[in-house]
Motif scaffolding. Structure first.
Motif, PDB file in Angstrom:
ATOM      1  N   PHE A 163      89.111-133.409 119.440  1.00  0.00           N
ATOM      2  CA  PHE A 163      88.766-134.085 120.690  1.00  0.00           C
ATOM      3  C   PHE A 163      88.305-133.050 121.701  1.00  0.00           C
ATOM      4  CE2 PHE A 163      93.297-133.177 121.091  1.00  0.00           C
ATOM      5  CZ  PHE A 163      93.423-132.681 122.372  1.00  0.00           C
ATOM      6  N   PHE A 164      87.785-133.534 122.813  1.00  0.00           N
ATOM      7  CA  PHE A 164      87.229-132.649 123.839  1.00  0.00           C
ATOM      8  C   PHE A 164      88.206-132.560 125.003  1.00  0.00           C
ATOM      9  CE2 PHE A 164      83.653-134.713 121.656  1.00  0.00           C
ATOM     10  CZ  PHE A 164      83.037-133.581 121.111  1.00  0.00           C
ATOM     11  N   VAL A 165      88.695-131.363 125.255  1.00  0.00           N
ATOM     12  CA  VAL A 165      89.698-131.198 126.308  1.00  0.00           C
ATOM     13  C   VAL A 165      89.079-131.464 127.684  1.00  0.00           C
ATOM     14  CG1 VAL A 165      89.389-128.710 126.725  1.00  0.00           C
ATOM     15  CG2 VAL A 165      91.653-129.734 126.979  1.00  0.00           C
ATOM     16  N   GLU A 166      87.740-131.378 127.805  1.00  0.00           N
ATOM     17  CA  GLU A 166      87.070-131.703 129.071  1.00  0.00           C
ATOM     18  C   GLU A 166      87.033-133.217 129.315  1.00  0.00           C
ATOM     19  OE1 GLU A 166      83.419-128.967 129.811  1.00  0.00           O
ATOM     20  OE2 GLU A 166      83.797-128.909 127.653  1.00  0.00           O
ATOM     21  N   GLY A 167      87.208-134.000 128.250  1.00  0.00           N
ATOM     22  CA  GLY A 167      87.270-135.449 128.402  1.00  0.00           C
ATOM     23  C   GLY A 167      85.930-136.157 128.365  1.00  0.00           C
ATOM     24  N   GLN A 168      84.865-135.483 128.715  1.00  0.00           N
ATOM     25  CA  GLN A 168      83.534-136.077 128.712  1.00  0.00           C
ATOM     26  C   GLN A 168      82.493-134.965 128.660  1.00  0.00           C
ATOM     27  OE1 GLN A 168      82.368-137.893 132.471  1.00  0.00           O
ATOM     28  NE2 GLN A 168      83.874-136.685 133.580  1.00  0.00           N
ATOM     29  N   PRO A 178      90.152-129.372 132.767  1.00  0.00           N
ATOM     30  CA  PRO A 178      90.691-130.032 131.566  1.00  0.00           C
ATOM     31  C   PRO A 178      91.452-131.313 131.881  1.00  0.00           C
ATOM     32  CG  PRO A 178      92.036-128.128 132.146  1.00  0.00           C
ATOM     33  CD  PRO A 178      90.843-128.108 133.059  1.00  0.00           C
ATOM     34  N   LYS A 179      91.460-132.200 130.881  1.00  0.00           N
ATOM     35  CA  LYS A 179      92.291-133.407 130.911  1.00  0.00           C
ATOM     36  C   LYS A 179      93.488-133.159 129.981  1.00  0.00           C
ATOM     37  CE  LYS A 179      89.206-135.628 133.391  1.00  0.00           C
ATOM     38  NZ  LYS A 179      88.302-134.484 133.614  1.00  0.00           N
ATOM     39  N   PHE A 180      94.653-133.644 130.372  1.00  0.00           N
ATOM     40  CA  PHE A 180      95.886-133.263 129.677  1.00  0.00           C
ATOM     41  C   PHE A 180      96.454-134.333 128.748  1.00  0.00           C
ATOM     42  CE2 PHE A 180      96.243-131.118 133.985  1.00  0.00           C
ATOM     43  CZ  PHE A 180      95.671-129.937 133.546  1.00  0.00           C
ATOM     44  N   GLY A 181      95.958-135.582 128.853  1.00  0.00           N
ATOM     45  CA  GLY A 181      96.588-136.682 128.121  1.00  0.00           C
ATOM     46  C   GLY A 181      96.634-136.490 126.614  1.00  0.00           C
ATOM     47  N   VAL A 292      98.110-124.222 128.738  1.00  0.00           N
ATOM     48  CA  VAL A 292      97.440-124.153 127.431  1.00  0.00           C
ATOM     49  C   VAL A 292      96.016-124.702 127.541  1.00  0.00           C
ATOM     50  CG1 VAL A 292      97.432-125.041 125.067  1.00  0.00           C
ATOM     51  CG2 VAL A 292      99.565-124.212 126.073  1.00  0.00           C
ATOM     52  N   ALA A 293      95.853-125.792 128.287  1.00  0.00           N
ATOM     53  CA  ALA A 293      94.520-126.387 128.459  1.00  0.00           C
ATOM     54  C   ALA A 293      93.562-125.396 129.106  1.00  0.00           C
ATOM     55  CB  ALA A 293      94.612-127.663 129.294  1.00  0.00           C
ATOM     56  N   TYR A 294      94.023-124.724 130.155  1.00  0.00           N
ATOM     57  CA  TYR A 294      93.163-123.733 130.824  1.00  0.00           C
ATOM     58  C   TYR A 294      92.906-122.529 129.925  1.00  0.00           C
ATOM     59  CZ  TYR A 294      92.964-126.085 135.322  1.00  0.00           C
ATOM     60  OH  TYR A 294      92.685-126.989 136.331  1.00  0.00           O
ATOM     61  N   LYS A 295      93.901-122.145 129.150  1.00  0.00           N
ATOM     62  CA  LYS A 295      93.725-121.027 128.212  1.00  0.00           C
ATOM     63  C   LYS A 295      92.649-121.366 127.176  1.00  0.00           C
ATOM     64  CE  LYS A 295      96.473-117.925 125.269  1.00  0.00           C
ATOM     65  NZ  LYS A 295      96.292-116.708 126.072  1.00  0.00           N
ATOM     66  N   VAL A 296      92.671-122.603 126.679  1.00  0.00           N
ATOM     67  CA  VAL A 296      91.656-123.063 125.718  1.00  0.00           C
ATOM     68  C   VAL A 296      90.270-122.985 126.338  1.00  0.00           C
ATOM     69  CG1 VAL A 296      90.751-125.110 124.543  1.00  0.00           C
ATOM     70  CG2 VAL A 296      93.176-124.518 124.322  1.00  0.00           C
ATOM     71  N   GLU A 297      90.138-123.504 127.563  1.00  0.00           N
ATOM     72  CA  GLU A 297      88.820-123.520 128.196  1.00  0.00           C
ATOM     73  C   GLU A 297      88.319-122.121 128.514  1.00  0.00           C
ATOM     74  OE1 GLU A 297      88.301-127.944 130.024  1.00  0.00           O
ATOM     75  OE2 GLU A 297      88.486-126.286 131.443  1.00  0.00           O
ATOM     76  N   LEU A 298      89.196-121.237 128.926  1.00  0.00           N
ATOM     77  CA  LEU A 298      88.776-119.856 129.203  1.00  0.00           C
ATOM     78  C   LEU A 298      88.326-119.160 127.923  1.00  0.00           C
ATOM     79  CD1 LEU A 298      91.456-118.904 131.867  1.00  0.00           C
ATOM     80  CD2 LEU A 298      88.989-119.063 132.250  1.00  0.00           C
ATOM     81  N   GLN A 299      88.947-119.501 126.789  1.00  0.00           N
ATOM     82  CA  GLN A 299      88.495-118.969 125.505  1.00  0.00           C
ATOM     83  C   GLN A 299      87.127-119.539 125.137  1.00  0.00           C
ATOM     84  OE1 GLN A 299      89.698-116.617 123.178  1.00  0.00           O
ATOM     85  NE2 GLN A 299      90.814-116.068 125.031  1.00  0.00           N
ATOM     86  N   GLN A 300      86.929-120.818 125.387  1.00  0.00           N
ATOM     87  CA  GLN A 300      85.607-121.410 125.140  1.00  0.00           C
ATOM     88  C   GLN A 300      84.531-120.675 125.940  1.00  0.00           C
ATOM     89  OE1 GLN A 300      86.131-125.491 126.314  1.00  0.00           O
ATOM     90  NE2 GLN A 300      86.911-126.154 124.324  1.00  0.00           N
ATOM     91  N   ILE A 301      84.810-120.421 127.209  1.00  0.00           N
ATOM     92  CA  ILE A 301      83.848-119.743 128.086  1.00  0.00           C
ATOM     93  C   ILE A 301      83.566-118.329 127.586  1.00  0.00           C
ATOM     94  CG2 ILE A 301      83.551-118.779 130.412  1.00  0.00           C
ATOM     95  CD1 ILE A 301      85.219-121.276 131.378  1.00  0.00           C
ATOM     96  N   ALA A 302      84.625-117.606 127.213  1.00  0.00           N
ATOM     97  CA  ALA A 302      84.472-116.211 126.775  1.00  0.00           C
ATOM     98  C   ALA A 302      83.613-116.101 125.520  1.00  0.00           C
ATOM     99  CB  ALA A 302      85.847-115.596 126.528  1.00  0.00           C
ATOM    100  N   ASN A 303      83.599-117.142 124.689  1.00  0.00           N
ATOM    101  CA  ASN A 303      82.881-117.088 123.409  1.00  0.00           C
ATOM    102  C   ASN A 303      81.517-117.781 123.447  1.00  0.00           C
ATOM    103  OD1 ASN A 303      84.995-115.679 122.165  1.00  0.00           O
ATOM    104  ND2 ASN A 303      86.077-117.557 121.654  1.00  0.00           N
ATOM    105  N   MET A 304      81.074-118.194 124.631  1.00  0.00           N
ATOM    106  CA  MET A 304      79.744-118.793 124.750  1.00  0.00           C
ATOM    107  C   MET A 304      78.668-117.728 124.516  1.00  0.00           C
ATOM    108  SD  MET A 304      79.656-122.065 125.415  1.00  0.00           S
ATOM    109  CE  MET A 304      80.680-123.401 126.019  1.00  0.00           C
ATOM    110  N   VAL A 305      77.559-118.144 123.909  1.00  0.00           N
ATOM    111  CA  VAL A 305      76.419-117.249 123.680  1.00  0.00           C
ATOM    112  C   VAL A 305      75.303-117.661 124.635  1.00  0.00           C
ATOM    113  CG1 VAL A 305      74.699-116.446 122.014  1.00  0.00           C
ATOM    114  CG2 VAL A 305      77.050-116.892 121.265  1.00  0.00           C
TER     115      VAL A 305
END
Length: 604
Positions: A163-168, A178-181, A292-305
């Motif tokens: 699923f997408f932690v951003e929600g949309q 992030p969305k937490f549900g 954890v949600a913010y940690k996930v998103e920061l990892q997504q950002i760090a690995n963007m090309v």
């Protein structure tokens, strides 16, 4: 589903409906929701996607070490895939890649919009999609069944859950807060000791060109989103003749929930309640889920090309309506070096000259920019033309599309850029004043950019360090001063983020000019858009990005957080009012002084 079994009795006691009626409702919900993985459908879908992707994209790049880590993780514990979300292509691409590498296909949380698409909806269901309603607040039966359905798939462990932690989808191509549900749901089996561990895998999907770029711009300007339909999909087949460049998919390191919780969480609270009953997470658990949600998103950002088009967009937005091609090439080379110095990951062809790379990128984005007579043009700007509202709208579409590519890099630059803005806006160059201004700006933009909660000082130090490393600022224990050599770079960073600052200033000015009390979000968005349009028409601003509904919603949420706006709930909507005293306290920090409140010009 043990958790859901106890729920009908609770609903029965609360609603007074018979158990048979509630069980019938539960069956209907499951029939509507459930996925139905079918190998024949998956093979047909994979073959179709292969042909489509070959038409749309030049190449799809995947980090194979990430695939190897994922394969190992799937063998060990339940896996949750958490991709970034910029396009409808995201979940199709994820399934296609896992199919290609012979890994277990994910079961995917998909919106109900897709279920209504004839043939396509059922094909998605047979390919692993399970459907969830966009909102089910207050529907306890639906939530209980949905949560238990997801947890059952996770406990069984036969396929990753996705699923997408951003929600949309992000219409601006910035990472959404992030969305937490759903994250709370997939963590619960670990909290209750039903699984030994769960792996969360951040996935970064980077597009050189986004399929929905023009649709997003129109949506942000208030044009209703087209309803998903099979006929609409068929009509959209004309995009198969377009070139959308390359895609990079980066599978991050699996994050062990057990390791993240070690020494931090006391899970014994879950031993006090029978496992089949749901319970509201404690504040400690909620804080953990958020982190954890913010940690996930920061990892997504760090690995963007980042592609060359991202750099070009950032430069053109500071030089619209046009810029000399040779100058654009020089600036792009300079920004490439700065981006690499700041730790960004770039795709840059080694076998092409810089001018050819830039020219190829302009050709790829020819619907946004064009090269004519040695000038790269975003839009025509004839001296004697009288600007109309229709022209404002057309220009805004182009600039918002261009901004969506620049936005792919803003989260990488936000910390050093906010230090530069703080140096400009602080009352002095003292470290304390600059740090205090940085904290205000970070809080102001907490809905625009992704910051780890509570890390204000760390973010300030990180931004200052990057600037100091590149000789943009000089740091002493007491002062932060922009260097002579760093003035050009500091100005570039200031201008990159000026649309956000100016957008918030314009929203503040709209509120200050006598907005009546008691309005809804919809009225606020309409009012701000009209206010900004009029200021563009009169030449008072060129901040077209302030017309974006995304920025308008973010200003509203930020002003509520700052106490400028008060909110009360009514029967069917939230009603907002202005706190004049709080506005007076904040106006100076925003770089505005009432009355008149002219938007300040950048001076460094």
């Amino acid at each position: 589903m043990a958790g859901a079994m106890g729920t009908p009795y609770l609903i029965n006691l609360e609603s007074g409906e018979s158990l048979d009626v509630i069980q019938d409702q539960a069956t209907e919900i499951l029939d509507e929701m459930g996925q139905n993985l079918t190998l024949a459908a998956i093979r047909m879908f994979a073959l179709t996607l292969s042909k489509i992707f070959k038409r749309l994209f030049q190449k799809v790049c995947v980090n194979e070490e990430g695939i190897q880590r994922l394969a190992q993780a799937i063998q060990e514990h339940p896996v949750v895939l958490l991709p970034s979300h910029r396009s409808y292509i995201d979940f199709l691409m994820m399934s296609y890649i896992l199919y290609t590498y012979d890994l277990a296909l994910p079961v995917i949380a998909a919106g109900m919009d897709f279920m209504g698409m004839k043939i396509v909806g059922e094909l998605l269901r047979m390919s692993g999609a399970f459907f969830m309603r966009r909102t089910f607040r207050g529907n306890k039966l639906y939530w209980a069944i949905f949560a238990e359905y997801v947890k059952t798939m996770l406990r069984n462990g036969y396929a990753p859950v996705e699923f997408f932690v951003e929600g949309q989808r992000s219409r601006t191509c910035k990472t959404l807060t992030p969305k937490f549900g759903l994250l709370s749901v997939v963590m619960e089996p670990f909290f209750k000791g039903e699984v030994f561990d769960t792996y969360l895998v951040p996935v970064s999907i980077s597009y050189e060109r986004v399929l929905e770029e023009s649709l997003y711009a129109y949506e942000l300007l208030g044009v209703p989103k087209p309803k998903e339909s099979t006929s609409g999909l068929i009509k959209a087949r004309k995009i198969l003749s377009d070139d959308f460049g390359s895609i990079h998919v980066f599978f991050g390191k699996p994050m062990s929930l057990r390791s993240l919780a070690s020494g931090r969480l006391n899970r014994s609270q879950y031993n006090l309640v029978p496992r089949h009953l749901s319970q509201r997470p404690s504040e400690e658990i909620q804080k953990f889920i958020s982190d954890v949600a913010y940690k996930v998103e920061l990892q997504q950002i760090a690995n963007m090309v980042l592609s060359p088009g991202v750099l070009i967009a950032a430069i053109l937005l500071q030089n619209f309506p046009s810029l000399n091609f040779s100058l654009l090439v020089d600036k792009t080379i300079w920004l490439k070096e700065l981006t690499e110095a700041f730790g960004g990951c770039l795709e840059w062809p080694d076998n092409m000259s810089a001018s050819k790379v830039v020219r190829a990128s302009i050709d790829l984005h020819s619907n946004i920019m064009k090269l004519a007579d040695g000038e790269v043009i975003l839009f025509e700007n004839k001296p004697n033309d009288i600007l109309t509202e229709d022209q404002v709208f057309i220009r805004a579409v182009t600039l918002l599309m261009c901004a969506s590519y620049r936005n792919q890099m803003v989260n990488m630059y936000v910390r050093p850029a906010l230090v530069v803005l703080a140096c400009k806006m602080a009352s002095s160059s003292s470290r304390d004043d600059v740090s205090s201004t940085f904290s205000f700006l970070r809080n102001l933009f907490s809905k625009e950019f992704i910051f780890f909660p509570g890390f204000e000082e760390k973010d300030f130090e990180e931004g200052s360090f990057l600037l100091s490393k590149c000789d943009i600022v000089h740091l002493t224990p007491l002062e932060i001063v922009i260097t002579k050599n760093g003035e050009g770079t500091a100005m570039f960073l200031f201008k990159m983020f000026q649309p956000f600052l100016e957008g918030y200033q314009l929203a503040f000015m709209y509120l200050a000019e006598g907005v009546t009390d008691g309005w809804t979000e919809k009225q606020y968005i309409s009012g701000v858009r009209s206010f900004v349009t009029q200021r563009i028409l009169t030449g008072a601003t060129q901040c077209y990005e302030a017309l974006s509904s995304d920025m308008q919603k973010n200003t509203l949420a930020s002003f509520v957080q700052l106490g400028i706006i008060k909110v009360r709930k009514s029967a069917d909507s939230a009603i907002f009012t202005v706190d004049k005293q709080a506005m007076a306290d904040v106006e100076g920090k925003l770089g505005l002084q009432m009355p008149g409140m002219k938007i300040p010009v950048a001076r460094l």
